[in-house]
Design a protein around this motif. Structure first.
Motif, short mmCIF file in Angstrom:
data_model
loop_
_atom_site.label_atom_id
_atom_site.label_comp_id
_atom_site.label_asym_id
_atom_site.label_seq_id
_atom_site.Cartn_x
_atom_site.Cartn_y
_atom_site.Cartn_z
N THR A 1 45.66 -26.88 25.78
CA THR A 1 44.29 -26.67 26.26
C THR A 1 43.32 -26.89 25.09
OG1 THR A 1 44.20 -24.34 25.64
CG2 THR A 1 45.05 -24.84 27.85
N VAL A 2 42.04 -26.90 25.45
CA VAL A 2 40.99 -27.03 24.43
C VAL A 2 41.16 -25.94 23.38
CG1 VAL A 2 38.50 -26.68 24.08
CG2 VAL A 2 39.31 -28.20 25.91
N ALA A 3 41.30 -24.68 23.84
CA ALA A 3 41.40 -23.55 22.90
C ALA A 3 42.65 -23.69 22.03
CB ALA A 3 41.43 -22.23 23.66
N GLU A 4 43.77 -24.11 22.63
CA GLU A 4 45.01 -24.26 21.85
C GLU A 4 44.90 -25.40 20.82
OE1 GLU A 4 48.01 -22.66 25.38
OE2 GLU A 4 47.63 -24.80 25.17
N ASN A 5 44.22 -26.49 21.22
CA ASN A 5 43.99 -27.58 20.28
C ASN A 5 43.18 -27.10 19.07
OD1 ASN A 5 44.60 -30.63 20.67
ND2 ASN A 5 44.37 -29.84 22.76
N VAL A 6 42.12 -26.35 19.36
CA VAL A 6 41.22 -25.90 18.29
C VAL A 6 41.93 -24.89 17.38
CG1 VAL A 6 39.04 -24.72 17.81
CG2 VAL A 6 39.16 -26.41 19.65
N ALA A 7 42.79 -24.04 17.99
CA ALA A 7 43.50 -23.01 17.21
C ALA A 7 44.59 -23.59 16.32
CB ALA A 7 44.12 -21.98 18.17
N PHE A 8 45.04 -24.82 16.64
CA PHE A 8 46.22 -25.39 15.98
C PHE A 8 46.20 -25.33 14.44
CE2 PHE A 8 49.10 -28.68 14.55
CZ PHE A 8 50.23 -28.42 15.31
N LEU B 1 30.80 -25.73 23.42
CA LEU B 1 31.87 -26.00 24.39
C LEU B 1 32.63 -24.74 24.81
CD1 LEU B 1 33.72 -29.30 23.38
CD2 LEU B 1 32.32 -28.88 25.40
N SER B 2 32.10 -23.56 24.51
CA SER B 2 32.84 -22.32 24.79
C SER B 2 33.27 -22.21 26.25
CB SER B 2 31.99 -21.10 24.46
OG SER B 2 31.57 -21.18 23.14
N ALA B 3 32.45 -22.71 27.14
CA ALA B 3 32.73 -22.57 28.57
C ALA B 3 33.93 -23.42 29.02
CB ALA B 3 31.50 -22.94 29.37
N HIS B 4 34.38 -24.31 28.16
CA HIS B 4 35.43 -25.26 28.58
C HIS B 4 36.77 -25.02 27.88
CE1 HIS B 4 32.33 -27.65 30.60
NE2 HIS B 4 31.58 -27.31 29.58
N LYS B 5 36.94 -23.83 27.33
CA LYS B 5 38.09 -23.60 26.45
C LYS B 5 39.45 -23.70 27.15
CE LYS B 5 38.01 -18.50 26.51
NZ LYS B 5 39.04 -18.33 27.51
N ASP B 6 39.48 -23.48 28.47
CA ASP B 6 40.78 -23.49 29.15
C ASP B 6 41.12 -24.85 29.78
OD1 ASP B 6 41.33 -20.83 28.51
OD2 ASP B 6 40.02 -20.14 30.14
N LYS B 7 40.24 -25.83 29.61
CA LYS B 7 40.51 -27.16 30.20
C LYS B 7 41.55 -27.92 29.39
CE LYS B 7 36.23 -27.97 32.64
NZ LYS B 7 34.95 -28.67 32.68
N MET B 8 42.18 -28.89 30.05
CA MET B 8 43.10 -29.80 29.36
C MET B 8 42.29 -31.02 28.90
SD MET B 8 45.80 -28.07 29.64
CE MET B 8 47.04 -29.16 28.93
N PRO B 9 42.68 -31.64 27.78
CA PRO B 9 41.92 -32.79 27.26
C PRO B 9 41.66 -33.88 28.30
CG PRO B 9 43.49 -32.08 25.63
CD PRO B 9 43.76 -31.25 26.87
N ILE B 10 42.63 -34.12 29.19
CA ILE B 10 42.47 -35.20 30.17
C ILE B 10 41.29 -34.96 31.11
CG2 ILE B 10 44.07 -34.28 31.93
CD1 ILE B 10 45.05 -37.28 32.16
N ASN B 11 40.92 -33.68 31.27
CA ASN B 11 39.82 -33.36 32.16
C ASN B 11 38.46 -33.24 31.46
OD1 ASN B 11 41.61 -33.26 34.31
ND2 ASN B 11 42.17 -31.15 33.83
N LEU B 12 38.40 -33.75 30.24
CA LEU B 12 37.13 -33.71 29.50
C LEU B 12 36.52 -35.11 29.45
CD1 LEU B 12 38.23 -31.70 26.33
CD2 LEU B 12 37.09 -30.79 28.37
N SER B 13 35.21 -35.18 29.26
CA SER B 13 34.57 -36.48 29.03
C SER B 13 34.88 -36.90 27.59
CB SER B 13 33.06 -36.36 29.21
OG SER B 13 32.50 -35.65 28.13
N GLY B 14 34.65 -38.18 27.30
CA GLY B 14 34.94 -38.69 25.94
C GLY B 14 34.16 -37.92 24.88
N GLY B 15 32.90 -37.63 25.19
CA GLY B 15 32.06 -36.91 24.22
C GLY B 15 32.55 -35.49 24.01
N MET B 16 33.03 -34.86 25.08
CA MET B 16 33.55 -33.49 24.95
C MET B 16 34.80 -33.48 24.09
SD MET B 16 32.96 -32.40 28.88
CE MET B 16 33.36 -30.68 29.00
N ARG B 17 35.65 -34.49 24.29
CA ARG B 17 36.87 -34.58 23.47
C ARG B 17 36.52 -34.65 21.98
NH1 ARG B 17 39.37 -39.10 26.88
NH2 ARG B 17 39.42 -37.81 28.74
N LYS B 18 35.52 -35.47 21.72
CA LYS B 18 35.08 -35.64 20.33
C LYS B 18 34.62 -34.30 19.75
CE LYS B 18 34.50 -39.04 18.05
NZ LYS B 18 34.41 -40.44 17.83
#
Ligand SMILES: Nc1ncnc2c1ncn2[C@@H]1O[C@H](COP(=O)(O)OP(=O)(O)OP(=O)(O)O)[C@@H](O)[C@H]1O
Ligand SMILES: [Mg+2]
Length: 254
Positions: free
Chosen positions: A103-110, A136-153
């Motif tokens: 998830t977004v949060a797990e990626n950031v915590a890595f 991006l706090s509101a999107h912490k539980d999403k998977m990268p595939i469900n994000l826009s390109g800019g959000m991934r960045k």
């Protein structure tokens, strides 16, 4: 920002050479990066900007020349020293390079987990803090595939800053972002410098960002540093190629 004569620059690149097969990319790059400065790296596509950044973080090894961190050659460091050196830096890959199964949060915590932080409360707090900086706090539980390109960045940026590194290397942090989010990221880079004296190296094609955030601008062209100066010096450069680059002119006539 200037260094005292006795202390080496934070990062010193000397005579750096790199080829891939017969393709010569870096052909003798010399560059000093001082503690606490925001250095922006510009130059045409395919000139080797990303390749240079990968040498600074030790992901690529030079064919010739060297990269020194606080006066120590990366190539002469032990595995352990290199690991410690890498921990002092945050790195945003050009394509964000998130882990698809986290998830977004797990990626950031890595990177924090890698650095040995295990306390779930501390991890959650630091993830929240980093995601908040890129809004991006509101999107912490999403998977990268469900994000826009800019959000991934922006997740990639949060992951680069979460360990509170001394130096952050950003490979095109605002490419593909809308102007408002670009402004948010530019301000974040400035805040990190002001409040934490973070050293930043930023690759960008966005000339507005260059003039907003840079203490110093370096242009890479034909495998070498072709310009090294302040944003004002860049703006005032008499070199027509530099003026065309700043203005986004190709020189082609209809
Ligand atoms: N691992 C690699 N193997 C082979 N060629 C590579 C490798 N990495 C980079 N290159 C080549 O080196 C050149 C410079 O690439 P690099 O990604 O540094 O360009 P860049 O200046 O960052 O461009 P852009 O602005 O488009 O991101 C390109 O021709 C690229 O194909
Ligand atoms: Mg690149």
């Amino acid at each position: 920002m200037t260094e005292t004569d006795s202390s080496p620059p934070f990062i010193r690149v000397t005579g750096l050479r790199k080829s891939f097969g017969t393709q010569k990319i870096l052909q003798g790059v010399d560059l000093d990066i001082c503690h606490g400065e925001t250095l922006v790296l510009i130059g045409p596509s395919g000139e080797g900007k990303s390749v240079l950044l990968k040498h600074i973080i030790g992901l690529l090894h030079p064919d010739g020349g060297q990269v020194e961190l606080d006066g120590v050659n990366l190539s002469e460091m032990s595995e352990r020293q290199l690991l410690v050196a890498r921990r002092r830096m945050g790195y945003l890959f050009q394509n964000a390079a998130l882990f698809a199964s986290l998830t977004v949060a797990e990626n950031v915590a890595f990177p924090l987990r890698e650095a040995g932080v295990r306390d779930p409360g501390v991890l959650a707090e630091r993830v929240h803090e980093a995601l908040d900086l890129v809004e991006l706090s509101a999107h912490k539980d999403k998977m990268p595939i469900n994000l826009s390109g800019g959000m991934r960045k922006r997740v990639g940026i949060a992951r680069a800053i979460i360990t509170r590194p001394e130096c952050i290397l950003y490979d095109e942090p605002t490419a593909g972002l809308d102007p408002v989010v670009t402004d948010v990221i530019d301000h974040m880079i400035q805040r990190m410098q002001k409040h934490f004296r973070v050293t930043s190296v930023v690759i960008t094609h966005d000339m507005n960002s260059v003039f907003r955030i840079a203490d110093r601008v370096v242009m890479l062209k034909n495998g070498v540093v072709s310009f090294n100066g302040t944003p004002e010096q860049l703006r005032g450069s008499p070199d027509p190629e530099i003026q065309n680059f700043i203005a986004g002119r190709s020189g082609i006539t209809a």
